[in-house]
Scaffold this motif. Structure first.
Motif, PDB file in Angstrom:
ATOM      1  N   VAL A   1     -28.641  12.559 -15.041  1.00  0.00           N
ATOM      2  CA  VAL A   1     -27.327  11.955 -15.254  1.00  0.00           C
ATOM      3  C   VAL A   1     -27.513  10.825 -16.267  1.00  0.00           C
ATOM      4  O   VAL A   1     -28.329   9.930 -16.059  1.00  0.00           O
ATOM      5  CB  VAL A   1     -26.737  11.409 -13.943  1.00  0.00           C
ATOM      6  CG1 VAL A   1     -25.476  10.604 -14.223  1.00  0.00           C
ATOM      7  CG2 VAL A   1     -26.446  12.550 -12.978  1.00  0.00           C
ATOM      8  N   THR A   2     -26.759  10.907 -17.342  1.00  0.00           N
ATOM      9  CA  THR A   2     -26.825   9.881 -18.370  1.00  0.00           C
ATOM     10  C   THR A   2     -25.421   9.352 -18.612  1.00  0.00           C
ATOM     11  O   THR A   2     -24.502  10.124 -18.896  1.00  0.00           O
ATOM     12  CB  THR A   2     -27.394  10.430 -19.684  1.00  0.00           C
ATOM     13  OG1 THR A   2     -28.693  10.984 -19.447  1.00  0.00           O
ATOM     14  CG2 THR A   2     -27.504   9.330 -20.730  1.00  0.00           C
ATOM     15  N   VAL A   3     -25.269   8.050 -18.453  1.00  0.00           N
ATOM     16  CA  VAL A   3     -23.965   7.411 -18.613  1.00  0.00           C
ATOM     17  C   VAL A   3     -24.035   6.496 -19.831  1.00  0.00           C
ATOM     18  O   VAL A   3     -24.823   5.553 -19.863  1.00  0.00           O
ATOM     19  CB  VAL A   3     -23.567   6.612 -17.371  1.00  0.00           C
ATOM     20  CG1 VAL A   3     -22.157   6.051 -17.541  1.00  0.00           C
ATOM     21  CG2 VAL A   3     -23.639   7.489 -16.121  1.00  0.00           C
ATOM     22  N   SER A   4     -23.217   6.783 -20.814  1.00  0.00           N
ATOM     23  CA  SER A   4     -23.210   5.977 -22.034  1.00  0.00           C
ATOM     24  C   SER A   4     -22.158   4.878 -21.926  1.00  0.00           C
ATOM     25  O   SER A   4     -21.124   5.044 -21.290  1.00  0.00           O
ATOM     26  CB  SER A   4     -22.923   6.868 -23.238  1.00  0.00           C
ATOM     27  OG  SER A   4     -21.636   7.428 -23.131  1.00  0.00           O
TER      28      SER A   4
ATOM     29  N   SER B   1     -16.249   6.612 -11.500  1.00  0.00           N
ATOM     30  CA  SER B   1     -16.423   5.279 -12.100  1.00  0.00           C
ATOM     31  C   SER B   1     -17.876   5.024 -12.462  1.00  0.00           C
ATOM     32  O   SER B   1     -18.441   3.962 -12.147  1.00  0.00           O
ATOM     33  CB  SER B   1     -15.916   4.208 -11.129  1.00  0.00           C
ATOM     34  OG  SER B   1     -14.563   4.434 -10.798  1.00  0.00           O
ATOM     35  N   LEU B   2     -18.453   5.975 -13.135  1.00  0.00           N
ATOM     36  CA  LEU B   2     -19.875   5.877 -13.453  1.00  0.00           C
ATOM     37  C   LEU B   2     -20.161   4.715 -14.401  1.00  0.00           C
ATOM     38  O   LEU B   2     -19.337   4.376 -15.270  1.00  0.00           O
ATOM     39  CB  LEU B   2     -20.375   7.183 -14.058  1.00  0.00           C
ATOM     40  CG  LEU B   2     -20.617   8.298 -13.030  1.00  0.00           C
ATOM     41  CD1 LEU B   2     -20.639   9.665 -13.680  1.00  0.00           C
ATOM     42  CD2 LEU B   2     -21.916   8.040 -12.279  1.00  0.00           C
ATOM     43  N   LYS B   3     -21.330   4.127 -14.204  1.00  0.00           N
ATOM     44  CA  LYS B   3     -21.775   2.991 -14.998  1.00  0.00           C
ATOM     45  C   LYS B   3     -23.102   3.349 -15.695  1.00  0.00           C
ATOM     46  O   LYS B   3     -23.845   4.201 -15.190  1.00  0.00           O
ATOM     47  CB  LYS B   3     -22.010   1.780 -14.091  1.00  0.00           C
ATOM     48  CG  LYS B   3     -20.812   1.371 -13.269  1.00  0.00           C
ATOM     49  CD  LYS B   3     -21.173   0.232 -12.321  1.00  0.00           C
ATOM     50  CE  LYS B   3     -19.981  -0.207 -11.487  1.00  0.00           C
ATOM     51  NZ  LYS B   3     -20.331  -1.336 -10.572  1.00  0.00           N
ATOM     52  N   PRO B   4     -23.414   2.685 -16.781  1.00  0.00           N
ATOM     53  CA  PRO B   4     -24.698   2.963 -17.444  1.00  0.00           C
ATOM     54  C   PRO B   4     -25.897   2.810 -16.507  1.00  0.00           C
ATOM     55  O   PRO B   4     -26.883   3.549 -16.643  1.00  0.00           O
ATOM     56  CB  PRO B   4     -24.725   1.934 -18.575  1.00  0.00           C
ATOM     57  CG  PRO B   4     -23.283   1.713 -18.905  1.00  0.00           C
ATOM     58  CD  PRO B   4     -22.569   1.773 -17.579  1.00  0.00           C
TER      59      PRO B   4
ATOM     60  N   VAL C   1     -22.123  11.567 -19.726  1.00  0.00           N
ATOM     61  CA  VAL C   1     -20.740  11.177 -19.511  1.00  0.00           C
ATOM     62  C   VAL C   1     -20.559   9.721 -19.955  1.00  0.00           C
ATOM     63  O   VAL C   1     -21.515   8.932 -19.913  1.00  0.00           O
ATOM     64  CB  VAL C   1     -20.355  11.358 -18.026  1.00  0.00           C
ATOM     65  CG1 VAL C   1     -21.154  10.443 -17.116  1.00  0.00           C
ATOM     66  CG2 VAL C   1     -18.872  11.196 -17.803  1.00  0.00           C
ATOM     67  N   GLN C   2     -19.368   9.386 -20.379  1.00  0.00           N
ATOM     68  CA  GLN C   2     -19.079   8.014 -20.758  1.00  0.00           C
ATOM     69  C   GLN C   2     -18.855   7.158 -19.521  1.00  0.00           C
ATOM     70  O   GLN C   2     -18.468   7.673 -18.451  1.00  0.00           O
ATOM     71  CB  GLN C   2     -17.850   7.957 -21.654  1.00  0.00           C
ATOM     72  CG  GLN C   2     -18.083   8.508 -23.053  1.00  0.00           C
ATOM     73  CD  GLN C   2     -16.891   8.254 -23.973  1.00  0.00           C
ATOM     74  OE1 GLN C   2     -15.753   8.154 -23.510  1.00  0.00           O
ATOM     75  NE2 GLN C   2     -17.151   8.157 -25.262  1.00  0.00           N
ATOM     76  N   ALA C   3     -19.081   5.874 -19.672  1.00  0.00           N
ATOM     77  CA  ALA C   3     -18.827   4.942 -18.575  1.00  0.00           C
ATOM     78  C   ALA C   3     -17.389   5.104 -18.099  1.00  0.00           C
ATOM     79  O   ALA C   3     -16.465   5.255 -18.905  1.00  0.00           O
ATOM     80  CB  ALA C   3     -19.079   3.512 -19.019  1.00  0.00           C
ATOM     81  N   GLY C   4     -17.221   5.100 -16.780  1.00  0.00           N
ATOM     82  CA  GLY C   4     -15.918   5.317 -16.191  1.00  0.00           C
ATOM     83  C   GLY C   4     -15.636   6.757 -15.848  1.00  0.00           C
ATOM     84  O   GLY C   4     -14.648   7.050 -15.148  1.00  0.00           O
TER      85      GLY C   4
END
Length: 119
Positions: A115-118, A84-87, A12-15
């Motif tokens: 979980v991978t946050v880009s 609000s995911l962060k890297p 998922v992308q940041a945020g």
């Protein structure tokens, strides 16, 4: 035999947001305070959030106001809503009992969910 199965991870992308699930079998799920943990590459496993059998919760400072832990005792399932995911949230996420000792060790760890946050 105790079995913990985590699911719901992804890229998922940041945020962005993800909702993780933990399905438990072989235990009387409702009596345990359960927790989500995570382990990033090269780091120790850390506790992210925990929920008592009655639903009281607490969180690591790094995820407060962004993550919400919940559980459905009737379904032997626990959830982690991550917003609000962060890297720096990138890690493998696991569920297990929140408290363990030599007399009452952790359940056998599941495979976790990545979980991978880009950025």
């Amino acid at each position: 035999q105790v079995r913990l199965v985590e699911s719901g991870g992804g890229l998922v992308q940041a945020g962005g947001s993800l909702r993780l699930s933990c399905a438990a079998s072989g235990i009387i799920f409702s009596i345990y305070t359960m927790a989500w943990y995570r382990q990033a590459p090269g780091k120790q496993r850390e506790l992210v959030a925990r929920a008592t059998s009655g639903g009281a919760t607490n969180y690591a400072d790094s995820v407060k106001e962004r993550f919400t832990i919940s559980r459905d005792n009737a379904k032997n399932t626990m959830y982690l809503q991550m917003n609000s995911l962060k890297p720096e949230d990138t890690a493998v996420y696991y569920c297990n009992r929140a408290y363990a000792s030599s007399e009452s060790p952790y359940f056998e760890w599941g495979q976790g969910t990545q979980v991978t946050v880009s950025s």
